[in-house]
Design a protein around this motif. Structure first.
Motif, PDB file in Angstrom:
ATOM      1  N   ILE A 146       8.462   4.298   4.940  1.00 36.28           N
ATOM      2  CA  ILE A 146       7.893   3.051   5.419  1.00 36.28           C
ATOM      3  C   ILE A 146       6.537   2.837   4.760  1.00 36.28           C
ATOM      4  N   GLY A 147       6.040   1.608   4.827  1.00 42.68           N
ATOM      5  CA  GLY A 147       4.747   1.302   4.237  1.00 42.68           C
ATOM      6  C   GLY A 147       4.846   0.156   3.255  1.00 42.68           C
ATOM      7  N   TYR A 148       3.961   0.142   2.272  1.00 45.72           N
ATOM      8  CA  TYR A 148       3.933  -0.958   1.302  1.00 45.72           C
ATOM      9  C   TYR A 148       3.644  -0.412  -0.088  1.00 45.72           C
ATOM     10  N   GLN A 149       3.936  -1.228  -1.084  1.00 43.47           N
ATOM     11  CA  GLN A 149       3.645  -0.904  -2.474  1.00 43.47           C
ATOM     12  C   GLN A 149       2.823  -2.023  -3.093  1.00 43.47           C
ATOM     13  N   VAL A 150       1.937  -1.661  -4.015  1.00 38.17           N
ATOM     14  CA  VAL A 150       1.155  -2.666  -4.727  1.00 38.17           C
ATOM     15  C   VAL A 150       1.541  -2.743  -6.193  1.00 38.17           C
ATOM     16  N   MET A 151       2.270  -1.740  -6.681  1.00 38.91           N
ATOM     17  CA  MET A 151       2.741  -1.724  -8.059  1.00 38.91           C
ATOM     18  C   MET A 151       4.187  -1.221  -8.057  1.00 38.91           C
ATOM     19  N   ASP A 152       4.823  -1.237  -9.214  1.00 37.93           N
ATOM     20  CA  ASP A 152       6.155  -0.696  -9.346  1.00 37.93           C
ATOM     21  C   ASP A 152       6.040   0.707  -9.916  1.00 37.93           C
ATOM     22  N   SER A 153       6.141   1.716  -9.055  1.00 36.57           N
ATOM     23  CA  SER A 153       6.003   3.102  -9.491  1.00 36.57           C
ATOM     24  C   SER A 153       7.328   3.714  -9.904  1.00 36.57           C
ATOM     25  N   GLY A 154       8.422   2.979  -9.701  1.00 36.79           N
ATOM     26  CA  GLY A 154       9.730   3.479 -10.090  1.00 36.79           C
ATOM     27  C   GLY A 154      10.341   4.449  -9.092  1.00 36.79           C
ATOM     28  N   ASP A 155       9.750   4.574  -7.901  1.00 37.52           N
ATOM     29  CA  ASP A 155      10.304   5.450  -6.875  1.00 37.52           C
ATOM     30  C   ASP A 155      10.043   4.836  -5.506  1.00 37.52           C
ATOM     31  N   THR A 156      10.372   5.572  -4.450  1.00 38.21           N
ATOM     32  CA  THR A 156      10.263   5.032  -3.091  1.00 38.21           C
ATOM     33  C   THR A 156       8.914   5.322  -2.440  1.00 38.21           C
ATOM     34  N   SER A 157       7.967   5.861  -3.175  1.00 41.94           N
ATOM     35  CA  SER A 157       6.662   6.185  -2.583  1.00 41.94           C
ATOM     36  C   SER A 157       5.993   4.924  -2.046  1.00 41.94           C
ATOM     37  N   THR A 158       5.284   5.082  -0.912  1.00 46.03           N
ATOM     38  CA  THR A 158       4.615   3.951  -0.274  1.00 46.03           C
ATOM     39  C   THR A 158       3.198   4.339   0.147  1.00 46.03           C
ATOM     40  N   ASN A 159       2.393   3.327   0.392  1.00 46.98           N
ATOM     41  CA  ASN A 159       1.125   3.489   1.095  1.00 46.98           C
ATOM     42  C   ASN A 159       1.381   3.146   2.556  1.00 46.98           C
ATOM     43  N   LEU A 160       0.883   3.977   3.464  1.00 47.16           N
ATOM     44  CA  LEU A 160       1.079   3.657   4.880  1.00 47.16           C
ATOM     45  C   LEU A 160       0.178   2.521   5.309  1.00 47.16           C
ATOM     46  N   PHE A 161      -1.077   2.557   4.886  1.00 48.67           N
ATOM     47  CA  PHE A 161      -2.019   1.482   5.184  1.00 48.67           C
ATOM     48  C   PHE A 161      -3.205   1.628   4.250  1.00 48.67           C
ATOM     49  N   PRO A 162      -4.058   0.614   4.145  1.00 42.18           N
ATOM     50  CA  PRO A 162      -5.068   0.574   3.076  1.00 42.18           C
ATOM     51  C   PRO A 162      -6.202   1.583   3.193  1.00 42.18           C
ATOM     52  N   ILE A 163      -6.569   2.018   4.405  1.00 45.14           N
ATOM     53  CA  ILE A 163      -7.708   2.922   4.578  1.00 45.14           C
ATOM     54  C   ILE A 163      -7.255   4.103   5.439  1.00 45.14           C
ATOM     55  N   ASP A 164      -7.307   5.298   4.859  1.00 46.11           N
ATOM     56  CA  ASP A 164      -6.818   6.493   5.537  1.00 46.11           C
ATOM     57  C   ASP A 164      -7.982   7.465   5.716  1.00 46.11           C
ATOM     58  N   ILE A 165      -8.734   7.266   6.786  1.00 50.85           N
ATOM     59  CA  ILE A 165      -9.913   8.104   7.036  1.00 50.85           C
ATOM     60  C   ILE A 165      -9.509   9.537   7.352  1.00 50.85           C
ATOM     61  N   PHE A 166      -8.557   9.710   8.259  1.00 52.66           N
ATOM     62  CA  PHE A 166      -8.241  11.049   8.755  1.00 52.66           C
ATOM     63  C   PHE A 166      -7.391  11.858   7.781  1.00 52.66           C
TER      64      PHE A 166
END
Length: 294
Positions: A227-247
């Motif tokens: 789950i999450g989002y992508q900002v580029m086409d990395s060619g795989d299913t990797s995602t960012n969960l959200f824009p700022i990950d402090i913890f």
């Protein structure tokens, strides 16, 4: 990427990602806190819950930072080098709390990037037979493979430490639970007991261990391919969960990392921020981090 597509994926599954992230991040700490409360009630103890919670949170952040920056960003991807005055204590610290040496950990991680989402991926919820439920088993089996059959993964071992400390770690790992019980566990309690006392340390240990494991294995290796989002086409299913990950020190920007593996700053889009990178940037200004690749 077209603006319309970017706007679409900026909010894709973000509520679910946030919910899963917070549950997995804090439930282990909450369980340890509950154990401490039960100890106080059942044994008439005087554990200071507030002080212990703060201690667990700080220790968790230290553990995730050392693992993220040394084993992941520095060793696996050569994004920078630590000054030896920090590198050597951090290597020992990671082994004490995570139980791994930098060599096997980094080989496993490079293997993941080389085979992302395929059936050869050492830990993937998207490969045949893979799921979030068995991501821990996948990771453990694959780590043991890297540890005990290093000759099979020679192509991933470039510029990784292979000194006496790594040999010591491999030897202890070959002893299974005895390496943990006889060597690491006394060191763990030696670190925690002066701050919170032995009963609290016993209660805190499962939460501290599990919170780091959940952050690195379940969240990054698991959720960040589901789950999450992508900002580029990395060619795989990797995602960012959200824009700022402090913890997680920015590790939840996993898709960005797959897209540009050699870049220490995991933030790409204007709305993203990587606290791990900016901490490294500050350390570089005082000479403790070298050759930082922004």
């Amino acid at each position: 990427m077209a603006t319309a597509r970017l706007e679409q994926i900026k909010t894709q599954n973000i509520p679910m990602a946030l919910f899963c992230y917070w549950i997995l991040m804090w439930v282990p700490i909450a369980i340890s806190t509950g154990l401490m409360a039960c100890w106080n009630l059942a044994a008439g103890g005087d554990i200071d819950l507030v002080r212990c919670i703060i201690f667990m949170l700080v220790l968790r952040q230290v553990n995730v930072f050392t693992l993220s920056t040394l084993f992941h960003r520095s060793y696996s991807h050569r994004q920078f080098q630590y000054h030896p005055i920090l590198e050597h204590p951090m290597r020992v610290w990671n082994w004490v709390w995570v139980g791994t040496g930098g060599r096997a950990w980094s080989i496993l991680h490079r293997w993941h990037h080389a085979a992302a989402d395929s059936d050869e991926d050492p830990h993937s919820p998207t490969k045949t037979g893979g799921s979030i439920k068995n991501i821990t088993q996948q990771t453990f089996r694959s780590y043991q493979e890297c540890l005990h059959n290093p000759e099979k993964y020679r192509r991933f071992e470039y510029k990784l430490p292979n000194d006496k400390f790594e040999h010591f770690v491999r030897y202890l790992e070959s002893k299974g639970i005895w390496g943990l019980a006889i060597v690491r566990m006394p060191l763990i309690f030696l670190i925690m007991t002066p701050f919170i006392g032995l009963p609290a340390a016993i209660c805190a240990l499962p939460g501290i261990m599990a919170s780091v494991w959940f952050s690195t294995v379940i969240i990054v290796n698991g959720l960040c391919h589901v789950i999450g989002y992508q900002v580029m086409d990395s060619g795989d299913t990797s995602t960012n969960l959200f824009p700022i990950d402090i913890f997680g020190w920015g590790e939840a920007l996993h898709h960005n990392h797959h897209y540009q593996q050699g870049r220490a700053n995991l933030a790409i889009a204007w709305f993203e921020w990587d606290p791990g990178y900016w901490t490294l940037w500050g350390l570089s200004k005082v000479g403790l981090v070298r050759n930082l690749r922004a």
